[in-house]
Write an enzyme that holds these catalytic residues in place. Sequence first.
Site, PDB file in Angstrom:
ATOM      1  N   LYS A  41      40.512  36.849  45.133  1.00 23.91           N
ATOM      2  CA  LYS A  41      39.931  36.600  46.441  1.00 23.91           C
ATOM      3  C   LYS A  41      39.455  37.912  47.074  1.00 23.91           C
ATOM      4  O   LYS A  41      38.636  37.924  47.968  1.00 23.91           O
ATOM      5  CB  LYS A  41      40.999  36.005  47.385  1.00 23.91           C
ATOM      6  N   ASP A 101      42.505  49.411  39.508  1.00 22.31           N
ATOM      7  CA  ASP A 101      43.749  50.181  39.642  1.00 22.31           C
ATOM      8  C   ASP A 101      44.179  50.601  38.238  1.00 22.31           C
ATOM      9  O   ASP A 101      43.700  51.607  37.706  1.00 22.31           O
ATOM     10  CB  ASP A 101      44.766  49.272  40.347  1.00 22.31           C
ATOM     11  N   ARG A 163      43.633  40.898  55.079  1.00 23.39           N
ATOM     12  CA  ARG A 163      42.280  40.825  54.501  1.00 23.39           C
ATOM     13  C   ARG A 163      41.201  40.989  55.564  1.00 23.39           C
ATOM     14  O   ARG A 163      40.078  41.392  55.273  1.00 23.39           O
ATOM     15  CB  ARG A 163      42.064  39.476  53.811  1.00 23.39           C
TER      16      ARG A 163
HETATM   17  P1  IMP Z   1      44.560  46.383  38.018  1.00 23.17           P
HETATM   18  O1  IMP Z   1      44.591  45.237  37.060  1.00 23.17           O
HETATM   19  O2  IMP Z   1      45.848  47.160  38.019  1.00 23.17           O
HETATM   20  O3  IMP Z   1      43.345  47.275  37.842  1.00 23.17           O
HETATM   21  O4  IMP Z   1      44.536  45.764  39.454  1.00 23.17           O
HETATM   22  C1  IMP Z   1      43.379  45.234  39.990  1.00 23.17           C
HETATM   23  C2  IMP Z   1      43.632  44.069  40.917  1.00 23.17           C
HETATM   24  O5  IMP Z   1      44.874  44.183  41.595  1.00 23.17           O
HETATM   25  C3  IMP Z   1      42.552  44.048  41.948  1.00 23.17           C
HETATM   26  O6  IMP Z   1      41.675  43.002  41.636  1.00 23.17           O
HETATM   27  C4  IMP Z   1      43.262  43.813  43.246  1.00 23.17           C
HETATM   28  O7  IMP Z   1      43.163  42.445  43.562  1.00 23.17           O
HETATM   29  C5  IMP Z   1      44.712  44.122  42.991  1.00 23.17           C
HETATM   30  N1  IMP Z   1      45.074  45.448  43.555  1.00 23.17           N
HETATM   31  C6  IMP Z   1      45.228  46.609  42.888  1.00 23.17           C
HETATM   32  N2  IMP Z   1      45.561  47.605  43.707  1.00 23.17           N
HETATM   33  C7  IMP Z   1      45.605  47.051  44.948  1.00 23.17           C
HETATM   34  C8  IMP Z   1      45.872  47.596  46.241  1.00 23.17           C
HETATM   35  O8  IMP Z   1      46.139  48.793  46.454  1.00 23.17           O
HETATM   36  N3  IMP Z   1      45.807  46.715  47.277  1.00 23.17           N
HETATM   37  C9  IMP Z   1      45.514  45.395  47.116  1.00 23.17           C
HETATM   38  N4  IMP Z   1      45.252  44.858  45.915  1.00 23.17           N
HETATM   39  C10 IMP Z   1      45.291  45.683  44.846  1.00 23.17           C
END
Ligand code: IMP
Length: 178
Positions: A41, A101, A163
């Site tokens: 979302k 991330d 959000r």
């Molecule tokens: P990844 O798989 O670790 O790259 O995380 C990516 C997903 O996690 C993104 O699509 C975000 O929805 C969520 N996410 C990662 N870091 C944050 C943050 O600092 N705040 C909020 N959502 C995050």
Amino acid sequence: MSDRLRPLISARRIKKRVAELAGQITADHDGAPLTLVIVLKGATVFAADLMRQIGIPFVIDFVRASSYGKAAQSSGTVLLSDEQRLDIAGHRVIVVEDIVDTGLTISALVAALTQLAPASLEICTLLHKHIAGAKPIMIRYKGFDIPDAFVVGYGMDYAEHYRNLPGVYQLIPPEGGN
Ligand code: IMP
Ligand code: MG
């Protein structure tokens, strides 16, 4: 909620950067059928602003990806849904994400969308978090690099809260909290 919020990126800076990204996308994709695949979302607010600044025809679709649940730490497993019914064969595709991330989510998405035979597949993310040891991801369109901190606002949440904040904030949990 007693979390503290530290301003990181103002609404004004976001607006300026989103217009620049939309300008790049407009210049790069003229003439080819373009689909924006928006990741639910968190990317909806970013995508809503971005798409209104893109000056060429395109269609949109959505995919859901989750790895965080209600925690501020990634669970390490990425759940995708709805990607199978996307009609993107032969299309130039830009995946619109709020934040990369660890890169797990975007890598899982890219792998799944590649199976659907798009003509090209690029990533547009508002934020790229820099964490030690994360695997490198090719990001064509990037809003801002940020430090390794948990952020909320401009579509991004902590347990579904925040959000609606117009800017991006670092979330500082209460002392002794998780
Ligand atoms: P990844 O798989 O670790 O790259 O995380 C990516 C997903 O996690 C993104 O699509 C975000 O929805 C969520 N996410 C990662 N870091 C944050 C943050 O600092 N705040 C909020 N959502 C995050
Ligand atoms: Mg997300």
